[in-house]
Scaffold this motif. Structure first.
Motif, PDB file in Angstrom:
ATOM      1  N   ARG A   1       0.833  -1.193   0.000  1.00 56.86           N
ATOM      2  CA  ARG A   1       0.000   0.000   0.000  1.00 56.86           C
ATOM      3  C   ARG A   1       0.877   1.256   0.000  1.00 56.86           C
ATOM      4  N   PRO A   2       0.418   2.363  -0.578  1.00 53.70           N
ATOM      5  CA  PRO A   2      -0.887   2.571  -1.195  1.00 53.70           C
ATOM      6  C   PRO A   2      -0.930   2.262  -2.694  1.00 53.70           C
ATOM      7  N   ASP A   3       0.082   1.584  -3.233  1.00 54.84           N
ATOM      8  CA  ASP A   3       0.087   1.313  -4.666  1.00 54.84           C
ATOM      9  C   ASP A   3      -0.847   0.180  -5.066  1.00 54.84           C
ATOM     10  N   ASP A   4      -1.015  -0.806  -4.198  1.00 53.30           N
ATOM     11  CA  ASP A   4      -1.960  -1.866  -4.551  1.00 53.30           C
ATOM     12  C   ASP A   4      -3.345  -1.633  -3.942  1.00 53.30           C
ATOM     13  N   TYR A   5      -3.412  -0.926  -2.819  1.00 50.13           N
ATOM     14  CA  TYR A   5      -4.694  -0.550  -2.216  1.00 50.13           C
ATOM     15  C   TYR A   5      -4.601   0.901  -1.753  1.00 50.13           C
ATOM     16  N   THR A   6      -5.578   1.709  -2.114  1.00 50.28           N
ATOM     17  CA  THR A   6      -5.620   3.098  -1.667  1.00 50.28           C
ATOM     18  C   THR A   6      -5.906   3.145  -0.172  1.00 50.28           C
ATOM     19  N   VAL A   7      -5.158   3.965   0.557  1.00 50.84           N
ATOM     20  CA  VAL A   7      -5.393   4.145   1.989  1.00 50.84           C
ATOM     21  C   VAL A   7      -6.159   5.454   2.181  1.00 50.84           C
ATOM     22  N   ASP A   8      -7.415   5.349   2.637  1.00 51.18           N
ATOM     23  CA  ASP A   8      -8.228   6.558   2.784  1.00 51.18           C
ATOM     24  C   ASP A   8      -9.075   6.581   4.056  1.00 51.18           C
ATOM     25  N   ARG A   9      -8.726   5.740   5.024  1.00 50.27           N
ATOM     26  CA  ARG A   9      -9.456   5.708   6.286  1.00 50.27           C
ATOM     27  C   ARG A   9      -8.500   5.449   7.451  1.00 50.27           C
ATOM     28  N   VAL A  10      -8.871   6.000   8.616  1.00 43.82           N
ATOM     29  CA  VAL A  10      -8.246   5.624   9.884  1.00 43.82           C
ATOM     30  C   VAL A  10      -9.378   5.087  10.752  1.00 43.82           C
ATOM     31  N   VAL A  11      -9.171   3.913  11.339  1.00 42.72           N
ATOM     32  CA  VAL A  11     -10.203   3.296  12.172  1.00 42.72           C
ATOM     33  C   VAL A  11      -9.742   3.308  13.626  1.00 42.72           C
TER      34      VAL A  11
END
Length: 225
Positions: free
Chosen positions: A83-93
């Motif tokens: 990440r973030p090239d294979d999955y977009t990171v757009d949340r913090v939990v």
């Protein structure tokens, strides 16, 4: 007669305009081509990281947040990614451990537990990183959210507001602000969410005593500092 009288000047303007439009069209076309090339390059970059056996450089014990202590979680509780090239990171939990800091670290190191978060924040503000942000932690109970988010656990119990100390709020807010800055995540409640807000979850944390107004103000302040 009037139209003939003005035809010379108007004709010159039109001729100039025609040449101007041509140049503009050329520039727009060039800009579009550049934009397309950038998109193609980004897609190629993402595709590259999806290839079997290809992964980003890593160093044992390396942290993504400079103030964190590295304590590795069991590999059974997370999945290797780029990440973030294979999955977009757009949340913090945001999570609450329902236990002590020590017990959270212990279960995240247990391969039979099946879950772990990227970070654990202690009551005194100490931060441990247990999984690289590159990788997908099994923390949210929802595959899509796991792939797109960074999970932060907080020591304490949801029914004990006294567990959420000023030191914890401050340290967590600085961590979240750093994550948001790294991935361009908006500092709002759509992108910084509680575990209870993850679709399909059966968890209730961080609970009604988690002071979201206070926390978001701290995150915004840390983000602009």
């Amino acid at each position: 007669m009037e139209s003939k009288g003005t035809s010379g000047a108007e004709g010159s303007a039109k001729a100039g305009s025609g040449r101007g439009i041509g140049r503009r069209g050329l520039l727009i076309g060039a800009a579009t081509a550049v934009g397309t090339a950038v998109l193609a390059r980004d897609e190629l970059k993402r595709a590259w990281w999806r290839l079997p056996g290809i992964e980003k450089p890593r160093k044992p014990g390396e942290v993504d947040y400079a103030r964190a202590e590295w304590i590795s979680a069991s590999p059974a509780n997370w999945r290797r990614a780029d990440r973030p090239d294979d999955y977009t990171v757009d949340r913090v939990v945001i999570h609450v451990t329902q236990g002590s800091y020590r017990s959270a670290v212990k279960v995240f190191q247990d391969p039979g537990h099946g879950a772990a978060a990227h970070y654990v924040v202690r009551k005194d503000g100490h931060v441990a990183q247990m999984i690289r942000e590159l990788d997908v932690a099994f923390h949210a109970g929802n595959r899509s959210f796991n792939e797109r988010s960074v999970g932060i656990e907080h020591e304490g119990f949801v029914d004990r507001p006294q567990d959420f100390t000023a030191a914890m709020y401050g340290a967590s807010a600085r961590l979240t602000a750093a994550i948001c800055g790294r991935y361009g995540i908006p500092v709002d409640r759509e992108h910084i969410v509680g575990h209870v807000e993850v679709p399909g979850t059966d968890h209730t944390d961080p609970g009604k005593h988690w002071d979201w107004d206070r926390y978001m103000k701290l995150v915004r302040a840390a983000r602009t500092a």
